[in-house]
Design an enzyme around this catalytic site. Structure first.
Site: not given
Length: 415
Positions: A165, A305, A316, A342
């Site tokens: 990713c 993200h 995060e 995503h």
């Protein structure tokens, strides 16, 4: 001395549209691109929804005949269209100048999964003689970069990145370095992914990585919310044209922003789970700021993200607090995956385009579906409505399976 690098064009292929203006308007309006999957029958699957690019026909967006299309996987076609739109917006004539100074670097986390599945079926149902001779060049992770290079006659640096990713963000960062250090003057760069396939969907579902909110797909991606229960699989592409500043000025290019910092790291702890304290993520953010020569308090907005997973969003948040300290509470942070899902290896490319547009429009897009904030996620996530705000410096975060972390800093352009 490192050369300055600017953004002169953007292109996207997303569940919210394939025209940058339409995409941006829907994003700022809080629209969701998530819905029931239409490309294949998934009624037997644990998950039946995602972020599809619906009714996608490459020929509607660029000159590409059907014969050419048949030699390209869906992820390559996404990358081709996004590149065409970025090149068109940039106004650059790639037939002019030295083609060895024009390069391509497009990432993908998985590559040609559609082709892998199609040819697996051909092999086992019809035999080895029915496997397509185009299988290998269609499924290669570098097929998007290769086809963009061939189509536009670009003979400079040509590479591909596969860091899950983080792929597109690493690709843009690596392209940035190539221009900074004089290996190229122009780079077509970003990411493309088309893993919305039977194998892709079932694989991620079997990992329990995906939300199973089948009855409410538009509300399934809910980063930083107490009720989040996994990410939403999506597909698409995001590509930008990067150029050395003087090269861009010489051709009268419109400059959308200046890329000034790139940082990367590894968690080194687990293949799929993030470091719970976000140590790898915080290191990558700090390295991007150091690379840009910036103190943390100059950043006004972070495109997180923010995948809507229980562990990822918490990690995060912790990482942002580590890097920004007291300034973390003053930051605006949002996850546009709440609307887009995503896109795996393409996500960083689309999100970098979003960061450039946020600077241009002075608007930070929202995190939709944020109704019950997780107490462990206690920053300003721009809940549910876009925000007009002053921005000069923006950070984009991408973190991938394998512990890959990559971050970019983009700022408003000044002479």
């Amino acid at each position: 001395m490192r050369r300055r690098v600017v953004v002169t064009g953007c292109g996207v292929v997303t569940p919210l549209g394939c025209e940058v203006a339409e995409f941006w308007d829907k994003l700022c309006a809080g629209k969701s691109g998530i819905g029931p999957i239409e490309r294949f029958d998934c009624s037997e699957y644990k998950v039946t929804f995602g972020g599809e690019v619906r009714h996608f026909k490459p020929e509607d967006h660029m000159p590409l005949d059907i014969r050419e299309q048949r030699r390209m996987d869906r992820f390559v076609l996404f990358g081709m269209v996004a590149s065409h739109k970025a090149i068109t917006q940039s106004g650059i004539d790639l037939t002019q100048g030295d083609p060895y100074r024009h390069g391509v670097l497009i990432g993908s986390g998985i590559g040609g999964l559609n082709e892998i599945e199609d040819q697996h079926d051909a092999l086992y149902n019809k035999g080895p003689s029915r496997v397509s001779p185009f299988m290998i060049p269609k499924l290669m992770v570098n097929a998007a970069s290769g086809n963009v290079s061939v189509n536009w006659g670009l003979k400079g640096p040509n590479s591909a990145v596969a860091t899950a990713c983080a792929s597109a963000t690493n690709a843009i960062g690596d392209a940035f370095r190539l221009i900074q250090y004089g290996e190229a003057d122009v780079m077509i760069t970003g990411g493309s992914e088309a893993a919305m396939t039977p194998m892709g969907l079932s694989g991620f579902a079997r990992m329990n990585a995906l939300s199973k909110r089948n009855d409410e797909p538009e509300r399934a991606s809910r980063p930083f919310d107490t009720d989040r229960n996994g990410f939403v699989l999506s597909e698409g592409a995001g590509v930008v044209v990067l150029a050395e500043l003087e090269h861009a000025k010489a051709r009268g290019a419109t400059i959308l922003g200046e890329l000034v910092g790139y940082g990367m790291s590894a968690d080194g702890t687990h293949m799929t789970a993030p470091d719970p304290e976000g140590r790898g993520a915080s290191y990558a953010m700090k390295k991007a700021l150091d690379d840009a020569g910036l103190k943390p308090d100059v950043i006004e907005y972070i495109n997180a993200h923010g995948t809507s997973t229980p562990l990822g969003d918490k990690a995060e948040t912790a990482a942002i607090k580590t890097v920004f300290g007291d300034h973390a509470k003053k930051l605006a942070v949002s996850s546009t995956k709440s609307q887009l899902g995503h896109m795996l290896g393409a996500s960083g490319g689309v999100e970098f385009v979003i960061c450039a547009l946020a600077l241009q429009e002075q608007v930070a897009p929202p995190t939709i579906n944020l109704e019950n904030p997780d107490p462990a996620c206690d920053l300003d996530y721009i809940p549910n409505e876009a925000r007009q705000m002053k921005m000069t410096h923006v950070l984009s975060n991408s973190f991938g399976f394998g512990g890959h972390n990559a971050c970019l800093v983009i700022k408003t352009f000044e002479e």
